[in-house]
Design an enzyme around this catalytic site. Structure first.
Site, PDB file in Angstrom:
ATOM      1  N   LYS A  84       0.857  -1.187   0.000  1.00 28.40           N
ATOM      2  CA  LYS A  84       0.000   0.000   0.000  1.00 28.40           C
ATOM      3  C   LYS A  84       0.900   1.246   0.000  1.00 28.40           C
ATOM      4  CE  LYS A  84      -0.335   1.654   4.549  1.00 28.40           C
ATOM      5  NZ  LYS A  84      -0.972   2.237   5.641  1.00 28.40           N
ATOM      6  N   LYS A 144      -3.021 -10.723  10.308  1.00 30.33           N
ATOM      7  CA  LYS A 144      -3.004 -10.872  11.775  1.00 30.33           C
ATOM      8  C   LYS A 144      -3.857 -12.070  12.195  1.00 30.33           C
ATOM      9  CE  LYS A 144      -2.170  -6.028  12.851  1.00 30.33           C
ATOM     10  NZ  LYS A 144      -0.971  -6.103  13.668  1.00 30.33           N
ATOM     11  N   GLU A 168      -2.845   5.165  17.491  1.00 33.48           N
ATOM     12  CA  GLU A 168      -1.382   5.169  17.587  1.00 33.48           C
ATOM     13  C   GLU A 168      -0.937   6.250  18.561  1.00 33.48           C
ATOM     14  OE1 GLU A 168       0.532   4.231  13.453  1.00 33.48           O
ATOM     15  OE2 GLU A 168      -0.946   5.797  13.172  1.00 33.48           O
ATOM     16  N   ASP A 213      -4.342   7.130   4.535  1.00 39.77           N
ATOM     17  CA  ASP A 213      -3.257   6.241   4.974  1.00 39.77           C
ATOM     18  C   ASP A 213      -3.793   5.042   5.753  1.00 39.77           C
ATOM     19  OD1 ASP A 213      -0.445   5.694   5.188  1.00 39.77           O
ATOM     20  OD2 ASP A 213      -0.574   6.201   7.311  1.00 39.77           O
ATOM     21  N   HIS A 230      -6.899  -0.286   5.957  1.00 36.06           N
ATOM     22  CA  HIS A 230      -7.011  -1.171   7.119  1.00 36.06           C
ATOM     23  C   HIS A 230      -8.416  -1.182   7.741  1.00 36.06           C
ATOM     24  CE1 HIS A 230      -2.793  -1.410   6.665  1.00 36.06           C
ATOM     25  NE2 HIS A 230      -2.485  -0.290   7.291  1.00 36.06           N
TER      26      HIS A 230
HETATM   27  P1  NAP Z   1      11.966   3.119   1.997  1.00 36.45           P
HETATM   28  O1  NAP Z   1      12.567   2.813   3.315  1.00 36.45           O
HETATM   29  O2  NAP Z   1      12.043   4.509   1.460  1.00 36.45           O
HETATM   30  O3  NAP Z   1      12.643   2.132   0.938  1.00 36.45           O
HETATM   31  C1  NAP Z   1      12.484   2.284  -0.453  1.00 36.45           C
HETATM   32  C2  NAP Z   1      13.287   1.217  -1.143  1.00 36.45           C
HETATM   33  O4  NAP Z   1      13.145   1.398  -2.569  1.00 36.45           O
HETATM   34  C3  NAP Z   1      14.786   1.268  -0.853  1.00 36.45           C
HETATM   35  O5  NAP Z   1      15.289  -0.057  -0.818  1.00 36.45           O
HETATM   36  C4  NAP Z   1      15.330   2.006  -2.062  1.00 36.45           C
HETATM   37  O6  NAP Z   1      16.707   1.695  -2.198  1.00 36.45           O
HETATM   38  C5  NAP Z   1      14.453   1.428  -3.175  1.00 36.45           C
HETATM   39  N1  NAP Z   1      14.394   2.258  -4.371  1.00 36.45           N
HETATM   40  C6  NAP Z   1      14.205   3.614  -4.431  1.00 36.45           C
HETATM   41  N2  NAP Z   1      14.237   4.026  -5.724  1.00 36.45           N
HETATM   42  C7  NAP Z   1      14.392   2.909  -6.474  1.00 36.45           C
HETATM   43  C8  NAP Z   1      14.503   2.688  -7.868  1.00 36.45           C
HETATM   44  N3  NAP Z   1      14.452   3.694  -8.770  1.00 36.45           N
HETATM   45  N4  NAP Z   1      14.675   1.423  -8.320  1.00 36.45           N
HETATM   46  C9  NAP Z   1      14.761   0.381  -7.449  1.00 36.45           C
HETATM   47  N5  NAP Z   1      14.664   0.536  -6.100  1.00 36.45           N
HETATM   48  C10 NAP Z   1      14.498   1.784  -5.640  1.00 36.45           C
HETATM   49  O7  NAP Z   1      10.426   2.715   1.933  1.00 36.45           O
HETATM   50  P2  NAP Z   1       9.646   1.695   2.904  1.00 36.45           P
HETATM   51  O8  NAP Z   1       9.230   2.400   4.122  1.00 36.45           O
HETATM   52  O9  NAP Z   1      10.425   0.441   3.002  1.00 36.45           O
HETATM   53  O10 NAP Z   1       8.296   1.448   2.069  1.00 36.45           O
HETATM   54  C11 NAP Z   1       8.267   0.630   0.928  1.00 36.45           C
HETATM   55  C12 NAP Z   1       6.835   0.455   0.463  1.00 36.45           C
HETATM   56  O11 NAP Z   1       6.093  -0.166   1.501  1.00 36.45           O
HETATM   57  C13 NAP Z   1       6.096   1.761   0.172  1.00 36.45           C
HETATM   58  O12 NAP Z   1       5.154   1.522  -0.827  1.00 36.45           O
HETATM   59  C14 NAP Z   1       5.374   2.060   1.475  1.00 36.45           C
HETATM   60  O13 NAP Z   1       4.243   2.862   1.273  1.00 36.45           O
HETATM   61  C15 NAP Z   1       4.995   0.651   1.879  1.00 36.45           C
HETATM   62  N6  NAP Z   1       4.769   0.497   3.321  1.00 36.45           N
HETATM   63  C16 NAP Z   1       5.773   0.712   4.209  1.00 36.45           C
HETATM   64  C17 NAP Z   1       5.552   0.530   5.554  1.00 36.45           C
HETATM   65  C18 NAP Z   1       6.644   0.719   6.576  1.00 36.45           C
HETATM   66  O14 NAP Z   1       6.388   0.429   7.755  1.00 36.45           O
HETATM   67  N7  NAP Z   1       7.819   1.142   6.194  1.00 36.45           N
HETATM   68  C19 NAP Z   1       4.280   0.144   6.016  1.00 36.45           C
HETATM   69  C20 NAP Z   1       3.276  -0.089   5.088  1.00 36.45           C
HETATM   70  C21 NAP Z   1       3.535   0.088   3.741  1.00 36.45           C
HETATM   71  P3  NAP Z   1      17.714   2.602  -3.107  1.00 36.45           P
HETATM   72  O15 NAP Z   1      17.465   4.018  -2.727  1.00 36.45           O
HETATM   73  O16 NAP Z   1      19.081   2.076  -2.785  1.00 36.45           O
HETATM   74  O17 NAP Z   1      17.328   2.306  -4.503  1.00 36.45           O
END
Ligand code: NAP
EC number: 1.1.1.49
Length: 496
Positions: free
Chosen positions: A154, A188, A222, A241, A246
């Protein structure tokens, strides 16, 4: 580490799991720990391969070091086992790729071609703006064949139009049957238990409707603020969000009709009917039925915390709190309010489904007993603990001069003691295992996401047209006072 009683060896087919965004927060905090636990319990095939992919120019060893370090910092020490890690590490690899210019995809494709007859799961854990590019690269490198599946994190868009654009871009390469949209709440244990509770027991079904149920509340509360993700959060807000995905998914599981089976489409057809039965909240009703808020400075857990815009980049009209009354226009639920509420910087962290049954039609008890006579309640806690409790009335034990006295007692319908003593699973474990097994029952179908956006969009549109700004609430409170008035207007109160 002991495998649980349901574990078996592997998924039965050689599967490659490629995690785009493999160096990101979600992958390190949730996906790799979940996969480690699947390995510990014997669910990963001996020849499974897990490939982290991102732009960073990392060696396999450097990537493994990072995964190892983050794993050890995220999982409780007692669950770390060096032998399991060694087994798991042999399955993990890293490839440097860029979704936008396609660099690195040739090498990724070559690595995946080594094995014929295997299946590939591509997990998109990057920002959603890359989903279209990733699909195009997979297609261009011949990686999107019938043996491949794709998992989408998401958010799928930020409104109906952008959701359709993401779905179209992915759908141009993968058929719907091979697209797995994650809502990790569905992974969950208690959420699946809700399905068991409703459809493996005949006791509740006759009451599970407008004749038996007074009100339903779904709260995801939260204590944290935006935690360094201000600009991401500021573009979305609590409605988009949290509530669009959810909370509406939980509402669907409470409200849906019994599906004909647990098959993916049977369950998702029923959830879709609920989403399509949600009564639109008209502009006239918007101010009565919805409340949006934004936290100001206050205190949470006894610690002073700043307000939303002090944490970020200036003033903003993004809501960090929403509560609303939803109505489902069908035979089963006509007239039953579904109150939904979610927000940041609230007094404590919990997610709960609260179902209040109707009062007894007539009390036969003495007047003083009536003061304690309560309606029955079913309380399903998703976090921090996972519990299911049924509150019932009971006689206070013993003799009494003044007749029978009543008390509310709690029947614990949670897991067995044996299950309770086991490690609590990360929701992603269930979902990753299901996607490896090509089971999409707990994933969200395209029409569901679009129906949810359609309903949510008209609320946001109402706020815009009415010039509705979020009402301030002090961090550490239950949102704006208007949220209390929202339920009281219909004769109810929040279960805090
Ligand atoms: P993040 O920490 O910003 O990680 C993004 C990832 O994408 C990094 O590995 C980055 O590595 C890679 N990336 C960025 N540009 C890229 C490109 N052009 N080609 C290939 N890889 C690329 O984000 P995140 O928090 O893990 O979230 C990831 C996804 O999960 C999002 O859609 C977010 O909405 C969703 N999400 C996250 C959470 C959470 O708790 N974090 C919860 C629910 C949903 P590089 O910069 O080295 O390429």
């Amino acid at each position: 580490m002991q495998a649980d009683s349901t574990s078996r060896s592997g998924t039965g087919r050689p599967t490659d799991l490629i995690i785009f965004g493999g160096t990101g927060d979600l992958a390190m905090r949730m996906l790799f720990p979940s996969l480690y636990f699947l390995e510990a319990d014997g669910y990963l095939a001996d020849d499974a391969r897990i490939i982290g992919a991102a732009r960073g120019d990392l060696s396999r060893d450097a990537f493994l070091d990072e995964v190892h370090k983050r794993l050890k910092s995220h999982i409780p020490k007692k669950y770390y086992d060096a032998d399991v890690w060694d087994r798991f590490a042999q399955k993990v690899d890293y490839k440097s790729v860029d979704a936008t210019d396609g660099s690195g995809f040739e090498a990724l494709a070559a690595a995946l071609r080594i094995r014929d007859g295997s299946e590939a799961v591509f997990y998109f854990s990057t920002a959603p703006r890359f989903y279209g590019d990733l699909c195009a690269q997979l297609k261009a490198h011949d990686l999107a064949g019938p043996q491949s599946r794709v998992v989408l994190e998401k958010p799928i868009g930020h409104d109906l139009t952008s959701c359709r654009a993401v779905n179209d871009a992915v759908g141009a390469v993968f058929p719907e049957s091979r697209i797995y949209r994650i809502d990790h709440y569905l992974g969950k244990e208690t959420v699946q238990n809700l399905i068991a509770l409703r459809f493996a027991n005949s006791l509740l079904e006759p009451l599970w409707n407008a004749n038996g149920i007074e009100q339903v509340q779904i709260t995801v509360s939260e204590t944290v603020g935006v935690e360094g993700r201000w600009s991401y959060y500021n573009d979305s807000g609590a409605l988009r969000d949290m509530l669009q995905n959810h909370l509406l998914q939980l509402l669907c599981l409470v409200a849906m009709e019994p599906p004909t089976s647990l098959d993916a489409d049977a369950v998702r057809d029923e959830k879709l009917k609920v989403l399509r039965s949600l009564r639109p909240i008209s502009k006239q009703e918007n101010a009565l039925k919805t409340v949006c808020g934004q936290y100001t400075a206050g205190a949470v857990d006894g610690k002073a915390v700043p307000g939303y815009f002090e944490e970020g980049e200036g003033e903003s009209t993004t809501e960090t709190f929403i509560s609303l009354r939803a109505d489902i226009d069908n035979w089963r639920w006509r007239g039953v309010p579904f109150y939904l509420r979610t927000g940041k910087r609230l007094p404590y962290r919990y997610s709960e489904i609260f179902i209040q049954f109707k009062d007894v039609p007539h009390s036969i008890f003495p007047e003083e007993s009536n003061l304690t006579l309560q309606s029955n309640k079913l309380i399903i806690r998703l976090q921090p603990e996972e519990t299911i409790k049924l509150l019932m009335m009971n006689k206070v034990p013993g003799l009494g001069r003044d007749g029978m006295k009543l008390q509310e007692v709690s029947l614990d319908l949670s897991m067995s003691d044996e299950a309770r003593s086991r490690r609590r699973r990360i929701a992603y474990e269930r979902l990753l295992l299901d996607v490896l097994n090509a089971n999409s029952t707990l994933f969200v179908r395209r029409d569901e996401t679009e129906a949810a956006w359609k309903w949510v969009d008209q609320i946001a549109e109402g706020w815009r047209e009415l010039g509705q700004k979020p009402k301030p609430y002090a961090a550490g409170s239950w949102g704006p006072s208007a949220s209390v008035a929202l339920t009281e207007r219909y004769g109810h109160s929040w279960h805090d």
